[in-house]
Design a protein around this motif. Structure first.
Motif, PDB file in Angstrom:
ATOM      1  N   LEU A  84      28.695  -3.588 -12.595  1.00 13.13           N
ATOM      2  CA  LEU A  84      28.391  -2.505 -11.664  1.00 13.13           C
ATOM      3  C   LEU A  84      26.990  -1.923 -11.840  1.00 13.13           C
ATOM      4  CD1 LEU A  84      29.310  -0.681  -9.383  1.00 13.13           C
ATOM      5  CD2 LEU A  84      30.457   0.763 -11.072  1.00 13.13           C
ATOM      6  N   ASP A  85      26.537  -1.705 -13.055  1.00 13.47           N
ATOM      7  CA  ASP A  85      25.196  -1.147 -13.258  1.00 13.47           C
ATOM      8  C   ASP A  85      24.128  -2.042 -12.643  1.00 13.47           C
ATOM      9  OD1 ASP A  85      25.989   1.159 -14.624  1.00 13.47           O
ATOM     10  OD2 ASP A  85      25.875   0.190 -16.583  1.00 13.47           O
ATOM     11  N   THR A 103      28.263   5.228  -7.803  1.00 11.81           N
ATOM     12  CA  THR A 103      29.499   5.943  -7.482  1.00 11.81           C
ATOM     13  C   THR A 103      30.125   5.390  -6.203  1.00 11.81           C
ATOM     14  OG1 THR A 103      28.707   7.940  -8.576  1.00 11.81           O
ATOM     15  CG2 THR A 103      30.484   8.210  -6.971  1.00 11.81           C
ATOM     16  N   GLU A 104      29.306   5.160  -5.179  1.00 12.59           N
ATOM     17  CA  GLU A 104      29.813   4.639  -3.904  1.00 12.59           C
ATOM     18  C   GLU A 104      30.395   3.235  -4.058  1.00 12.59           C
ATOM     19  OE1 GLU A 104      26.620   4.926  -1.053  1.00 12.59           O
ATOM     20  OE2 GLU A 104      26.546   7.102  -1.206  1.00 12.59           O
ATOM     21  N   ILE A 105      29.680   2.383  -4.781  1.00 12.36           N
ATOM     22  CA  ILE A 105      30.158   1.005  -4.965  1.00 12.36           C
ATOM     23  C   ILE A 105      31.403   0.984  -5.843  1.00 12.36           C
ATOM     24  CG2 ILE A 105      29.589  -1.273  -5.910  1.00 12.36           C
ATOM     25  CD1 ILE A 105      26.661  -0.706  -4.992  1.00 12.36           C
ATOM     26  N   ASP A 106      31.443   1.824  -6.873  1.00 13.82           N
ATOM     27  CA  ASP A 106      32.640   1.901  -7.706  1.00 13.82           C
ATOM     28  C   ASP A 106      33.847   2.330  -6.873  1.00 13.82           C
ATOM     29  OD1 ASP A 106      34.064   1.781 -10.219  1.00 13.82           O
ATOM     30  OD2 ASP A 106      34.080   3.965 -10.171  1.00 13.82           O
ATOM     31  N   ASP A 139      19.100   6.690  -4.720  1.00 16.94           N
ATOM     32  CA  ASP A 139      19.424   7.077  -6.084  1.00 16.94           C
ATOM     33  C   ASP A 139      20.451   6.107  -6.690  1.00 16.94           C
ATOM     34  OD1 ASP A 139      19.681   8.817  -8.420  1.00 16.94           O
ATOM     35  OD2 ASP A 139      21.618   9.388  -7.556  1.00 16.94           O
ATOM     36  N   PRO A 140      20.117   5.474  -7.830  1.00 14.42           N
ATOM     37  CA  PRO A 140      21.050   4.519  -8.443  1.00 14.42           C
ATOM     38  C   PRO A 140      22.407   5.116  -8.800  1.00 14.42           C
ATOM     39  CG  PRO A 140      18.878   4.308  -9.428  1.00 14.42           C
ATOM     40  CD  PRO A 140      18.836   5.524  -8.548  1.00 14.42           C
ATOM     41  N   TRP A 192      20.979  -2.754  -5.410  1.00 15.62           N
ATOM     42  CA  TRP A 192      21.154  -2.141  -4.093  1.00 15.62           C
ATOM     43  C   TRP A 192      20.305  -0.884  -3.978  1.00 15.62           C
ATOM     44  CZ3 TRP A 192      23.103  -3.828   0.345  1.00 15.62           C
ATOM     45  CH2 TRP A 192      23.952  -4.917   0.332  1.00 15.62           C
ATOM     46  N   ALA A 193      20.283  -0.049  -5.011  1.00 20.00           N
ATOM     47  CA  ALA A 193      19.493   1.187  -4.979  1.00 20.00           C
ATOM     48  C   ALA A 193      18.011   0.873  -4.819  1.00 20.00           C
ATOM     49  CB  ALA A 193      19.732   2.001  -6.247  1.00 20.00           C
ATOM     50  N   SER A 194      17.538  -0.137  -5.523  1.00 19.14           N
ATOM     51  CA  SER A 194      16.136  -0.540  -5.403  1.00 19.14           C
ATOM     52  C   SER A 194      15.824  -1.024  -3.987  1.00 19.14           C
ATOM     53  CB  SER A 194      15.831  -1.644  -6.421  1.00 19.14           C
ATOM     54  OG  SER A 194      14.539  -2.147  -6.236  1.00 19.14           O
TER      55      SER A 194
END
Length: 99
Positions: free
Chosen positions: A39-40, A59-62, A53-54, A46-48
């Motif tokens: 996940l990290d 949180t959204e992907i989790d 904001d990572p 995706w954030a990049s």
């Protein structure tokens, strides 16, 4: 091969299905533990790409992973798994195509 690429990884923490494959190597499912382990890295990419904001993306992907996780017999038996293809389609629908 994975071990050669990650010689410093603590093998106690690595989900077994991350370093093994199904008989055909084509199974679209991985354990929820495997998805959470990655996940990290996935959320950072995706954030990049999205310039977001990572922590928020993580949180959204989790939440997507938790919503899509299932286990045999309606969750009564076995380890929770997710369908990677389904999650990737949801991510594409929500965020667009990754670069």
């Amino acid at each position: 091969m994975w071990r050669q690429d990650h010689p410093d990884a603590d093998l106690q923490d690595v989900p077994g299905d991350l370093v093994t494959t199904s008989g055909s190597g084509l199974d679209p499912h991985i354990t929820l533990q495997n998805a959470e382990y990655q996940l990290d890295r996935v959320s950072a990419k995706w954030a990049s790409d999205l310039k977001r904001d990572p922590a928020t993306l993580k949180t959204e992907i989790d939440q997507i992973l938790q919503n899509d996780a299932s286990a045999a017999f309606g969750g009564l038996a076995g380890e929770k798994i997710i369908n990677v293809l389904q999650v990737n389609l949801e991510l594409k629908q929500k965020y667009g195509s990754p670069s």
